[in-house]
Design a protein around this motif. Structure first.
Motif, mmCIF file in Angstrom:
data_model
loop_
_atom_site.group_PDB
_atom_site.id
_atom_site.type_symbol
_atom_site.label_atom_id
_atom_site.label_comp_id
_atom_site.label_asym_id
_atom_site.label_seq_id
_atom_site.Cartn_x
_atom_site.Cartn_y
_atom_site.Cartn_z
ATOM 1 N N UNK A 134 1.192 -0.995 0.340
ATOM 2 C CA UNK A 134 -0.261 0.127 0.224
ATOM 3 C C UNK A 134 1.007 0.810 -0.117
ATOM 4 N N UNK A 135 1.977 1.534 0.540
ATOM 5 C CA UNK A 135 3.230 2.099 0.675
ATOM 6 C C UNK A 135 3.247 2.783 -0.106
ATOM 7 N N UNK A 136 3.662 1.545 -1.549
ATOM 8 C CA UNK A 136 4.534 1.573 -2.493
ATOM 9 C C UNK A 136 3.709 2.175 -3.308
ATOM 10 N N UNK A 137 2.587 1.460 -3.851
ATOM 11 C CA UNK A 137 1.607 1.840 -4.949
ATOM 12 C C UNK A 137 0.873 3.311 -4.106
ATOM 13 N N UNK A 138 0.649 3.972 -2.824
ATOM 14 C CA UNK A 138 0.300 5.290 -2.725
ATOM 15 C C UNK A 138 1.844 6.387 -3.442
ATOM 16 N N UNK A 139 2.608 5.707 -3.350
ATOM 17 C CA UNK A 139 4.366 6.096 -3.892
ATOM 18 C C UNK A 139 4.692 6.056 -5.592
ATOM 19 N N UNK A 140 3.961 5.424 -6.222
ATOM 20 C CA UNK A 140 3.784 5.383 -7.169
ATOM 21 C C UNK A 140 4.167 4.879 -8.535
ATOM 22 N N UNK A 141 4.392 3.009 -7.244
ATOM 23 C CA UNK A 141 4.970 1.877 -7.682
ATOM 24 C C UNK A 141 4.625 1.485 -8.073
ATOM 25 N N UNK A 142 4.314 0.415 -9.195
ATOM 26 C CA UNK A 142 3.135 -0.839 -10.334
ATOM 27 C C UNK A 142 3.574 -2.031 -9.276
ATOM 28 N N UNK A 143 2.956 -2.743 -9.980
ATOM 29 C CA UNK A 143 2.613 -4.294 -9.581
ATOM 30 C C UNK A 143 2.898 -5.273 -10.769
ATOM 31 N N UNK A 144 3.442 -6.131 -11.078
ATOM 32 C CA UNK A 144 2.625 -6.960 -12.052
ATOM 33 C C UNK A 144 1.458 -7.754 -11.322
ATOM 34 N N UNK A 145 0.835 -9.081 -12.121
ATOM 35 C CA UNK A 145 0.318 -9.497 -12.039
ATOM 36 C C UNK A 145 0.272 -10.793 -11.203
ATOM 37 N N UNK A 146 1.082 -10.373 -10.690
ATOM 38 C CA UNK A 146 1.499 -12.452 -9.171
ATOM 39 C C UNK A 146 1.904 -11.540 -8.121
ATOM 40 N N UNK A 147 1.909 -10.413 -7.682
ATOM 41 C CA UNK A 147 2.445 -9.315 -7.246
ATOM 42 C C UNK A 147 3.292 -8.777 -6.583
#
Length: 186
Positions: free
Chosen positions: A158-171
């Motif tokens: 959640x912190x990384x997503x709020x920071x603008x980091x994207x994730x792959x489908x496998x997490x």
């Protein structure tokens, strides 16, 4: 290992070349597995038994007029660990928002290329969680830390997503897009 057996182990270690703490002082000694353990039992009881502590222990003794004095400042491996941890924290503070680094990458940049686990330990005991964005460090596969870190399952993500980091489908973090490359153009 209980408190009494730890104390006896330290006393045996000190007999091999340790130094004594004043009877009315508090001592810290390196704990098993790193860190330090505060021996907060009255040392005057230990002094009566002739207890001594290892040379790399830290003693806090009462000073005249109140307060306390510090002696046996860390040297050798403990001082080196402190310098390494400080370097790790400084590197992690440089990771920009929207980027991540790996434990191995931080270890390499800190001059300890085979010490990725040391980076993990340093981040685990980070004295400045507000100023050092430890959540921007992931493993070499882009996986976030386990549920014990950052306050629970999914908190780092959640912190990384709020920071603008994207994730792959496998997490996993998309390292192709978000791996920090110091000196590279954004």
């Amino acid at each position: 290992m209980n408190f009494d057996s730890k104390t006896k182990k330290r006393e045996r270690s000190a007999e091999k070349g340790g130094s004594s703490c004043a009877p009315d002082s508090l001592c810290t000694s390196p704990a098993e597995g790193g860190g330090s353990a505060l021996l907060n039992t009255p040392l005057n009881l230990r002094a009566e038994k002739g207890a001594t502590f290892a040379p790399d222990s830290l003693c806090i003794s009462p000073a005249e007029g109140g307060g306390s004095t510090l002696s046996n400042a860390p040297s050798g491996p403990r001082a080196e660990r402190g310098a390494t941890f400080a370097k790790i924290y400084e590197i992690v503070k440089q990771i920009p928002p929207g980027k991540v680094a790996t434990y191995g990458q931080i270890a390499f940049m800190a001059g300890k290329p085979r010490a990725a686990r040391v980076v993990g330990w340093a981040l685990h005991v980070n004295p400045d969680p507000e100023g050092t964005p430890c959540f921007r460090v992931v493993n070499r596969r882009g996986e976030c830390s386990g549920s014990f870190a950052f306050g629970g399952e999914g908190v780092q993500r959640a912190l990384l997503e709020a920071d603008g980091v994207g994730f792959l489908e496998d997490g996993r973090v998309d390292l192709r897009k978000h791996l920090w490359r110091p000196g590279a153009q954004p």
